[in-house]
Design a protein around this motif. Structure first.
Motif, PDB file in Angstrom:
ATOM      1  N   SER A 153      39.204  48.935  50.107  1.00  0.00           N
ATOM      2  CA  SER A 153      39.281  50.273  50.653  1.00  0.00           C
ATOM      3  C   SER A 153      39.090  51.283  49.531  1.00  0.00           C
ATOM      4  CB  SER A 153      40.623  50.501  51.361  1.00  0.00           C
ATOM      5  OG  SER A 153      40.589  51.702  52.119  1.00  0.00           O
ATOM      6  N   TYR A 154      39.050  52.546  49.879  1.00  0.00           N
ATOM      7  CA  TYR A 154      38.749  53.608  48.931  1.00  0.00           C
ATOM      8  C   TYR A 154      39.930  54.573  48.866  1.00  0.00           C
ATOM      9  CZ  TYR A 154      37.986  56.173  53.212  1.00  0.00           C
ATOM     10  OH  TYR A 154      38.168  56.732  54.446  1.00  0.00           O
ATOM     11  N   ILE A 155      40.123  55.201  47.729  1.00  0.00           N
ATOM     12  CA  ILE A 155      41.175  56.182  47.508  1.00  0.00           C
ATOM     13  C   ILE A 155      40.532  57.414  46.866  1.00  0.00           C
ATOM     14  CG2 ILE A 155      43.408  56.654  46.431  1.00  0.00           C
ATOM     15  CD1 ILE A 155      43.515  54.286  48.369  1.00  0.00           C
ATOM     16  N   ALA A 156      40.807  58.586  47.404  1.00  0.00           N
ATOM     17  CA  ALA A 156      40.244  59.821  46.865  1.00  0.00           C
ATOM     18  C   ALA A 156      41.132  60.371  45.749  1.00  0.00           C
ATOM     19  CB  ALA A 156      40.095  60.856  47.962  1.00  0.00           C
ATOM     20  N   ARG A 180      39.195  63.372  40.476  1.00  0.00           N
ATOM     21  CA  ARG A 180      38.149  62.917  39.565  1.00  0.00           C
ATOM     22  C   ARG A 180      37.099  62.036  40.241  1.00  0.00           C
ATOM     23  NH1 ARG A 180      38.438  66.292  35.285  1.00  0.00           N
ATOM     24  NH2 ARG A 180      40.578  66.482  34.539  1.00  0.00           N
ATOM     25  N   GLY A 181      37.250  61.808  41.530  1.00  0.00           N
ATOM     26  CA  GLY A 181      36.287  60.962  42.231  1.00  0.00           C
ATOM     27  C   GLY A 181      36.970  59.801  42.930  1.00  0.00           C
ATOM     28  N   TRP A 182      36.166  58.979  43.565  1.00  0.00           N
ATOM     29  CA  TRP A 182      36.701  57.842  44.314  1.00  0.00           C
ATOM     30  C   TRP A 182      37.166  56.741  43.376  1.00  0.00           C
ATOM     31  CZ3 TRP A 182      37.608  58.759  49.190  1.00  0.00           C
ATOM     32  CH2 TRP A 182      36.788  59.630  49.908  1.00  0.00           C
ATOM     33  N   THR A 183      38.217  56.041  43.810  1.00  0.00           N
ATOM     34  CA  THR A 183      38.594  54.775  43.194  1.00  0.00           C
ATOM     35  C   THR A 183      38.771  53.777  44.325  1.00  0.00           C
ATOM     36  OG1 THR A 183      40.101  53.686  41.635  1.00  0.00           O
ATOM     37  CG2 THR A 183      41.093  55.196  43.215  1.00  0.00           C
ATOM     38  N   TYR A 184      38.663  52.508  44.028  1.00  0.00           N
ATOM     39  CA  TYR A 184      38.636  51.491  45.074  1.00  0.00           C
ATOM     40  C   TYR A 184      39.741  50.465  44.863  1.00  0.00           C
ATOM     41  CZ  TYR A 184      34.158  53.677  45.853  1.00  0.00           C
ATOM     42  OH  TYR A 184      33.187  54.608  46.089  1.00  0.00           O
ATOM     43  N   VAL A 215      49.708  39.728  47.810  1.00  0.00           N
ATOM     44  CA  VAL A 215      49.925  38.800  46.702  1.00  0.00           C
ATOM     45  C   VAL A 215      48.942  39.017  45.557  1.00  0.00           C
ATOM     46  CG1 VAL A 215      51.006  37.051  48.154  1.00  0.00           C
ATOM     47  CG2 VAL A 215      48.526  37.028  47.864  1.00  0.00           C
ATOM     48  N   GLY A 216      47.933  39.828  45.787  1.00  0.00           N
ATOM     49  CA  GLY A 216      46.981  40.157  44.732  1.00  0.00           C
ATOM     50  C   GLY A 216      46.324  41.481  45.030  1.00  0.00           C
ATOM     51  N   TRP A 217      46.100  42.281  43.991  1.00  0.00           N
ATOM     52  CA  TRP A 217      45.397  43.543  44.183  1.00  0.00           C
ATOM     53  C   TRP A 217      44.795  44.004  42.863  1.00  0.00           C
ATOM     54  CZ3 TRP A 217      50.670  43.081  44.057  1.00  0.00           C
ATOM     55  CH2 TRP A 217      51.371  43.847  43.137  1.00  0.00           C
ATOM     56  N   HIS A 218      43.790  44.842  42.967  1.00  0.00           N
ATOM     57  CA  HIS A 218      43.137  45.376  41.769  1.00  0.00           C
ATOM     58  C   HIS A 218      42.442  46.671  42.141  1.00  0.00           C
ATOM     59  CE1 HIS A 218      41.513  45.177  37.725  1.00  0.00           C
ATOM     60  NE2 HIS A 218      40.316  45.469  38.193  1.00  0.00           N
ATOM     61  N   MET A 219      42.404  47.622  41.192  1.00  0.00           N
ATOM     62  CA  MET A 219      41.746  48.900  41.417  1.00  0.00           C
ATOM     63  C   MET A 219      40.703  49.144  40.343  1.00  0.00           C
ATOM     64  SD  MET A 219      44.859  51.377  42.705  1.00  0.00           S
ATOM     65  CE  MET A 219      43.691  52.667  43.191  1.00  0.00           C
ATOM     66  N   ASN A 220      39.611  49.812  40.755  1.00  0.00           N
ATOM     67  CA  ASN A 220      38.523  50.119  39.828  1.00  0.00           C
ATOM     68  C   ASN A 220      37.747  51.304  40.390  1.00  0.00           C
ATOM     69  OD1 ASN A 220      36.235  49.969  38.002  1.00  0.00           O
ATOM     70  ND2 ASN A 220      36.799  47.837  37.630  1.00  0.00           N
ATOM     71  N   ASP A 221      37.009  51.981  39.525  1.00  0.00           N
ATOM     72  CA  ASP A 221      36.220  53.113  40.000  1.00  0.00           C
ATOM     73  C   ASP A 221      34.861  52.695  40.542  1.00  0.00           C
ATOM     74  OD1 ASP A 221      35.047  52.390  37.633  1.00  0.00           O
ATOM     75  OD2 ASP A 221      35.017  54.394  36.751  1.00  0.00           O
ATOM     76  N   ARG A 222      34.609  51.391  40.568  1.00  0.00           N
ATOM     77  CA  ARG A 222      33.360  50.876  41.137  1.00  0.00           C
ATOM     78  C   ARG A 222      33.671  49.738  42.100  1.00  0.00           C
ATOM     79  NH1 ARG A 222      28.494  50.506  36.678  1.00  0.00           N
ATOM     80  NH2 ARG A 222      28.417  52.727  36.108  1.00  0.00           N
ATOM     81  N   MET A 223      32.939  49.706  43.203  1.00  0.00           N
ATOM     82  CA  MET A 223      33.121  48.631  44.169  1.00  0.00           C
ATOM     83  C   MET A 223      32.164  47.487  43.843  1.00  0.00           C
ATOM     84  SD  MET A 223      33.124  48.763  48.341  1.00  0.00           S
ATOM     85  CE  MET A 223      34.540  49.850  48.493  1.00  0.00           C
ATOM     86  N   LYS A 224      32.427  46.848  42.716  1.00  0.00           N
ATOM     87  CA  LYS A 224      31.611  45.732  42.259  1.00  0.00           C
ATOM     88  C   LYS A 224      32.326  44.406  42.529  1.00  0.00           C
ATOM     89  CE  LYS A 224      28.283  48.205  40.338  1.00  0.00           C
ATOM     90  NZ  LYS A 224      26.874  48.146  40.775  1.00  0.00           N
ATOM     91  N   ARG A 260      42.209  58.915  38.484  1.00  0.00           N
ATOM     92  CA  ARG A 260      42.209  57.536  38.973  1.00  0.00           C
ATOM     93  C   ARG A 260      43.398  56.768  38.405  1.00  0.00           C
ATOM     94  NH1 ARG A 260      36.542  58.468  37.821  1.00  0.00           N
ATOM     95  NH2 ARG A 260      35.295  58.405  39.747  1.00  0.00           N
ATOM     96  N   GLU A 261      43.752  57.094  37.163  1.00  0.00           N
ATOM     97  CA  GLU A 261      44.883  56.408  36.517  1.00  0.00           C
ATOM     98  C   GLU A 261      46.191  56.708  37.253  1.00  0.00           C
ATOM     99  OE1 GLU A 261      41.511  56.661  33.900  1.00  0.00           O
ATOM    100  OE2 GLU A 261      42.624  58.262  34.937  1.00  0.00           O
ATOM    101  N   GLN A 262      46.364  57.938  37.672  1.00  0.00           N
ATOM    102  CA  GLN A 262      47.562  58.290  38.428  1.00  0.00           C
ATOM    103  C   GLN A 262      47.592  57.547  39.760  1.00  0.00           C
ATOM    104  OE1 GLN A 262      47.794  62.250  39.946  1.00  0.00           O
ATOM    105  NE2 GLN A 262      49.917  62.039  40.615  1.00  0.00           N
ATOM    106  N   ALA A 263      46.451  57.496  40.418  1.00  0.00           N
ATOM    107  CA  ALA A 263      46.374  56.778  41.692  1.00  0.00           C
ATOM    108  C   ALA A 263      46.734  55.310  41.503  1.00  0.00           C
ATOM    109  CB  ALA A 263      44.968  56.906  42.276  1.00  0.00           C
TER     110      ALA A 263
END
Length: 220
Positions: free
Chosen positions: A60-63, A66-70, A83-92, A183-186
């Motif tokens: 999913s995406y988070i606004a 500074r822009g979208w983060t995923y 049980v697992g999660w990860h965030m990044n500024d690219r949906m790769k 994005r870091e705060q998110a």
């Protein structure tokens, strides 16, 4: 605007109020299979008799200002625990792969676990599928018509309604209440929400009105 403090109102176990959901942002997943599609082993059965029997995953995406983060998550259907999660500024591919690796490291599943996803390019990629195979995890994918992250009239027909419901809850209870300055705060705030509120304290009606971690502890 700063994010919620450790004593945010959500920590009051009976203080959550329903919030009207927002219109869903539609996004198409890339369809470039490099490892091939898997059959649908889940078949819309969102029940599980024990931990690490069925996992469902999604993005999913988070606004932010500074822009979208995923956000990529892995949910255990037995307890609805993330049980697992990860965030990044690219949906790769690495976004989903790091969430999977976290889940494997945390849960150490036995071979035979069903891992269900859509046909997004992140999940059909060779490295992702090889990671599943290396751990004896069975890949399951939804049909061709389910390659959008969207809301349907009949939730039971959606390929991963349960994990989509998690994203809806996350956004209603946290994301739509906060204007993330970076994005870091998110990432910090969402990590806190998942680890210390959603998994540990948030009550689920499907679990007998207790939290995912409390449900696993009680069952054990």
């Amino acid at each position: 605007m700063k994010g919620p403090s450790p004593d945010w109102p959500l920590d009051r176990e009976n203080g959550i109020q329903a919030i009207r959901s927002r219109k869903k942002r539609y996004q198409r997943r890339g369809l470039a299979p490099s490892f091939g599609y898997a059959p649908n082993l889940l078949e819309q059965d969102f029940t599980a008799d024990k931990p690490n029997e069925k996992w469902v995953v999604d993005l999913s995406y988070i606004a932010t200002i500074r822009g979208w983060t995923y956000l990529a998550v892995v949910m255990d259907l037995y307890s609805r625990r993330i049980v697992g999660w990860h965030m990044n500024d690219r949906m790769k591919q690495d976004l989903a792969l790091q969430a999977l690796k976290m889940a494997i490291a945390l849960r150490q599943p036995e071979p035979g676990l069903i891992h269900h996803s859509d046909r997004g390019s992140q999940y059909v990629a060779t490295e992702y599928q090889m990671t599943l195979k290396q751990h004896g995890i069975l890949s399951s994918m939804s049909g061709k018509g389910n390659c959008y992250v969207c809301e349907a009239d009949d939730a039971k027909r959606r390929h991963n309604a349960v994990v989509e419901a998690f994203f809806k809850t996350l956004k209603a209870e946290l994301v739509w209440r906060v204007k993330f300055e970076s994005r870091e705060q998110a990432e910090r705030t969402i990590n806190e929400y998942i680890m210390n509120f959603y998994n540990r304290k948030r009550r689920h009606s499907t679990l007998g009105n207790i939290s995912p971690m409390a449900y696993e502890k009680l069952a054990a």
